[in-house]
Write an enzyme that holds these catalytic residues in place. Sequence first.
Site, short mmCIF file in Angstrom:
data_model
loop_
_atom_site.label_atom_id
_atom_site.label_comp_id
_atom_site.label_asym_id
_atom_site.label_seq_id
_atom_site.Cartn_x
_atom_site.Cartn_y
_atom_site.Cartn_z
N LYS A 159 -16.59 -6.34 5.99
CA LYS A 159 -15.39 -7.18 5.95
C LYS A 159 -14.92 -7.58 7.34
O LYS A 159 -13.92 -8.28 7.48
CB LYS A 159 -14.26 -6.44 5.22
N HIS B 181 0.84 -1.20 0.00
CA HIS B 181 0.00 0.00 0.00
C HIS B 181 0.88 1.26 0.00
O HIS B 181 0.61 2.21 -0.73
CB HIS B 181 -0.88 0.04 1.26
N SER C 56 -3.52 -8.15 2.64
CA SER C 56 -3.67 -7.91 4.08
C SER C 56 -4.22 -9.14 4.78
O SER C 56 -3.82 -9.48 5.90
CB SER C 56 -4.61 -6.73 4.32
N ARG D 145 -2.47 -6.44 -8.04
CA ARG D 145 -1.50 -7.53 -7.85
C ARG D 145 -1.70 -8.53 -8.97
O ARG D 145 -2.34 -8.22 -9.97
CB ARG D 145 -1.72 -8.16 -6.46
O1 PNS Z 1 -8.74 -2.68 0.12
P1 PNS Z 1 -10.04 -3.21 -0.36
O2 PNS Z 1 -10.78 -3.89 0.76
O3 PNS Z 1 -9.92 -4.08 -1.58
O4 PNS Z 1 -10.91 -1.92 -0.78
C1 PNS Z 1 -12.22 -2.06 -1.22
C2 PNS Z 1 -12.91 -0.69 -1.30
C3 PNS Z 1 -12.85 0.03 0.03
C4 PNS Z 1 -12.23 0.17 -2.34
C5 PNS Z 1 -14.38 -0.96 -1.73
O5 PNS Z 1 -14.95 -1.90 -0.88
C6 PNS Z 1 -15.24 0.30 -1.73
O6 PNS Z 1 -15.11 1.14 -2.60
N1 PNS Z 1 -16.10 0.43 -0.70
C7 PNS Z 1 -16.99 1.56 -0.57
C8 PNS Z 1 -18.43 1.18 -0.92
C9 PNS Z 1 -18.64 1.21 -2.43
O7 PNS Z 1 -18.52 2.23 -3.06
N2 PNS Z 1 -18.94 0.02 -2.97
C10 PNS Z 1 -19.13 -0.17 -4.38
C11 PNS Z 1 -17.82 -0.39 -5.09
S1 PNS Z 1 -18.12 -0.85 -6.75
#
Ligand code: PNS
Length: 166
Positions: free
Chosen positions: A41, A17, A135, A97
């Site tokens: 999550k 990150h 993570s 990744r």
């Molecule tokens: O590090 P991660 O867990 O892969 O990040 C995921 C994240 C936070 C980018 C995604 O879950 C997100 O954007 N969450 C906010 C809610 C949202 O907008 N959901 C629709 C995404 S298409």
Amino acid sequence: MIAAIYPGTFDPLTFGHLNIIARASLICNRLIVGVAENSGKNPLFSLEERLEMAQEQISKMQQSGEIKQDIQVESFTGLLTDFAHKNSARMIIRGLRAVADFEYEFQMASTNRRLKPDLETIFLTAPEQQHFVASSLVKEVARYDGDISSFVPAEVQTAIAQKLKS
Ligand code: PNS
């Protein structure tokens, strides 16, 4: 003036990150690291702890000169596209990744574009040494007392150890 959001759960923040944050800071004028609440999550660390971790590590990289730009670290709940809109951001940055990420990232980028067509998702490939690091795997290795020192900064390592003890 291009503002970009680097969103994630950061549970916990890894060297991968931090590498993306440093590189992303070079391709925009304003970078906002968006720490998502993402209660679905069931994160190991609270939102406040994840924010603090990100702030601490970014400050360290700024002090050492690895990051030259000011970076905002902010939490968000709700839709990423709304958070981006509030911050007048034009770009979402995601680290990519190996192939396993592709389907999920493609879906997310496409959904976000449907919701907000003028918001682009830009992918930066994960650094070679960290290509496989997630993570979730870091937490699993730590749970079984494995060595995670090459995946996360020392302070994060300590925080994970303390969290798993309690
Ligand atoms: O590090 P991660 O867990 O892969 O990040 C995921 C994240 C936070 C980018 C995604 O879950 C997100 O954007 N969450 C906010 C809610 C949202 O907008 N959901 C629709 C995404 S298409």
